[in-house]
Design an enzyme around this catalytic site. Structure first.
Site, PDB file in Angstrom:
ATOM      1  N   ASN A  35      42.719  41.753  47.073  1.00  0.00           N
ATOM      2  CA  ASN A  35      41.392  42.237  47.348  1.00  0.00           C
ATOM      3  C   ASN A  35      40.466  41.136  46.687  1.00  0.00           C
ATOM      4  OD1 ASN A  35      42.075  44.817  48.331  1.00  0.00           O
ATOM      5  ND2 ASN A  35      42.522  45.611  46.290  1.00  0.00           N
TER       6      ASN A  35
ATOM      7  N   GLY B 276      36.991  45.192  47.804  1.00  0.00           N
ATOM      8  CA  GLY B 276      37.365  46.214  46.829  1.00  0.00           C
ATOM      9  C   GLY B 276      38.163  45.730  45.364  1.00  0.00           C
TER      10      GLY B 276
ATOM     11  N   HIS C  27      45.105  38.720  41.440  1.00  0.00           N
ATOM     12  CA  HIS C  27      46.397  39.591  41.824  1.00  0.00           C
ATOM     13  C   HIS C  27      46.845  39.872  43.090  1.00  0.00           C
ATOM     14  CE1 HIS C  27      42.749  41.975  40.921  1.00  0.00           C
ATOM     15  NE2 HIS C  27      43.562  43.153  41.508  1.00  0.00           N
TER      16      HIS C  27
ATOM     17  N   HIS D  98      48.850  42.911  44.713  1.00  0.00           N
ATOM     18  CA  HIS D  98      49.535  44.273  44.629  1.00  0.00           C
ATOM     19  C   HIS D  98      50.788  44.185  45.511  1.00  0.00           C
ATOM     20  CE1 HIS D  98      45.754  46.335  43.291  1.00  0.00           C
ATOM     21  NE2 HIS D  98      45.226  45.448  43.962  1.00  0.00           N
TER      22      HIS D  98
HETATM   23  P1  5GP Z   1      41.600  45.370  42.350  1.00  0.00           P
HETATM   24  O1  5GP Z   1      40.811  46.499  42.411  1.00  0.00           O
HETATM   25  O2  5GP Z   1      40.741  44.523  41.472  1.00  0.00           O
HETATM   26  O3  5GP Z   1      42.356  44.779  43.389  1.00  0.00           O
HETATM   27  O4  5GP Z   1      43.107  45.816  41.280  1.00  0.00           O
HETATM   28  C1  5GP Z   1      43.100  45.923  40.095  1.00  0.00           C
HETATM   29  C2  5GP Z   1      43.818  46.898  39.824  1.00  0.00           C
HETATM   30  O5  5GP Z   1      44.151  46.849  38.272  1.00  0.00           O
HETATM   31  C3  5GP Z   1      43.796  48.338  40.071  1.00  0.00           C
HETATM   32  O6  5GP Z   1      44.670  48.884  40.878  1.00  0.00           O
HETATM   33  C4  5GP Z   1      43.716  49.121  38.736  1.00  0.00           C
HETATM   34  O7  5GP Z   1      44.245  50.200  38.658  1.00  0.00           O
HETATM   35  C5  5GP Z   1      44.581  48.184  37.606  1.00  0.00           C
HETATM   36  N1  5GP Z   1      44.219  48.217  36.338  1.00  0.00           N
HETATM   37  C6  5GP Z   1      42.877  48.148  36.228  1.00  0.00           C
HETATM   38  N2  5GP Z   1      42.974  48.052  34.547  1.00  0.00           N
HETATM   39  C7  5GP Z   1      44.408  47.825  34.213  1.00  0.00           C
HETATM   40  C8  5GP Z   1      45.272  47.965  32.808  1.00  0.00           C
HETATM   41  O8  5GP Z   1      44.479  47.839  31.845  1.00  0.00           O
HETATM   42  N3  5GP Z   1      46.525  47.833  33.056  1.00  0.00           N
HETATM   43  C9  5GP Z   1      47.137  47.764  34.262  1.00  0.00           C
HETATM   44  N4  5GP Z   1      48.367  47.803  33.944  1.00  0.00           N
HETATM   45  N5  5GP Z   1      46.316  48.119  35.352  1.00  0.00           N
HETATM   46  C10 5GP Z   1      45.157  47.736  35.388  1.00  0.00           C
END
Ligand code: 5GP
Ligand code: ZN
Length: 115
Positions: free
Chosen positions: A88, A94, A101, A103
């Site tokens: 993302n 999003g 990162h 997913h």
């Molecule tokens: P994004 O929304 O930026 O693509 O994904 C960020 C991801 O990081 C989300 O799926 C969220 O659940 C995960 N996330 C947020 N905070 C933490 C955390 O403290 N530990 C872990 N393991 N995942 C996290």
């Protein structure tokens, strides 16, 4: 290292995570709020905000990231049924954590198009 960054702190082990793979370049750990039976995040150890900040200097790291995502999927048994890789970027993408990162999601069929 960006000290205020959540994922840099996971790399530094100052914030705990369930780590599933690590090498010199990348770290993979379980997403704390899984959106699929298997949901792992693969991150570069060196801070970069997102894919849109990547330059040709990051080419090797990006290759390591994708190969690690593939290895996570293999190790966690996702290969036979398939899986999805997602990056993302920015508000419309999003993105909520501003450290690059990928997913790795699997264990159920994924819808297309995504929401
Ligand atoms: P994004 O929304 O930026 O693509 O994904 C960020 C991801 O990081 C989300 O799926 C969220 O659940 C995960 N996330 C947020 N905070 C933490 C955390 O403290 N530990 C872990 N393991 N995942 C996290
Ligand atoms: Zn970071």
């Amino acid at each position: 290292m960006s000290t205020g960054c959540l994922f840099c702190n996971i790399v530094a082990r100052t914030i705990p995570a369930q780590i599933v793979l690590e090498n010199d370049h990348v770290l993979a750990f379980k997403d704390v709020r899984p959106m699929a039976p298997t949901h792992v995040l693969v991150i570069p150890k060196k801070h970069i905000t997102g894919i849109h900040d990547a330059t040709p200097e990051h080419a090797a790291m990006l290759g390591e990231l994708l190969l690690a995502a593939r290895d996570v999927a293999e190790t966690l048994g996702l290969a036979p049924s398939g899986y999805r890789l997602v990056m993302n970027q920015g508000p419309d993408g999003g993105q909520s954590v501003f450290h690059l990162h990928c997913h790795v999601m699997g264990g159920r069929p994924m819808a297309w198009p995504p929401g």
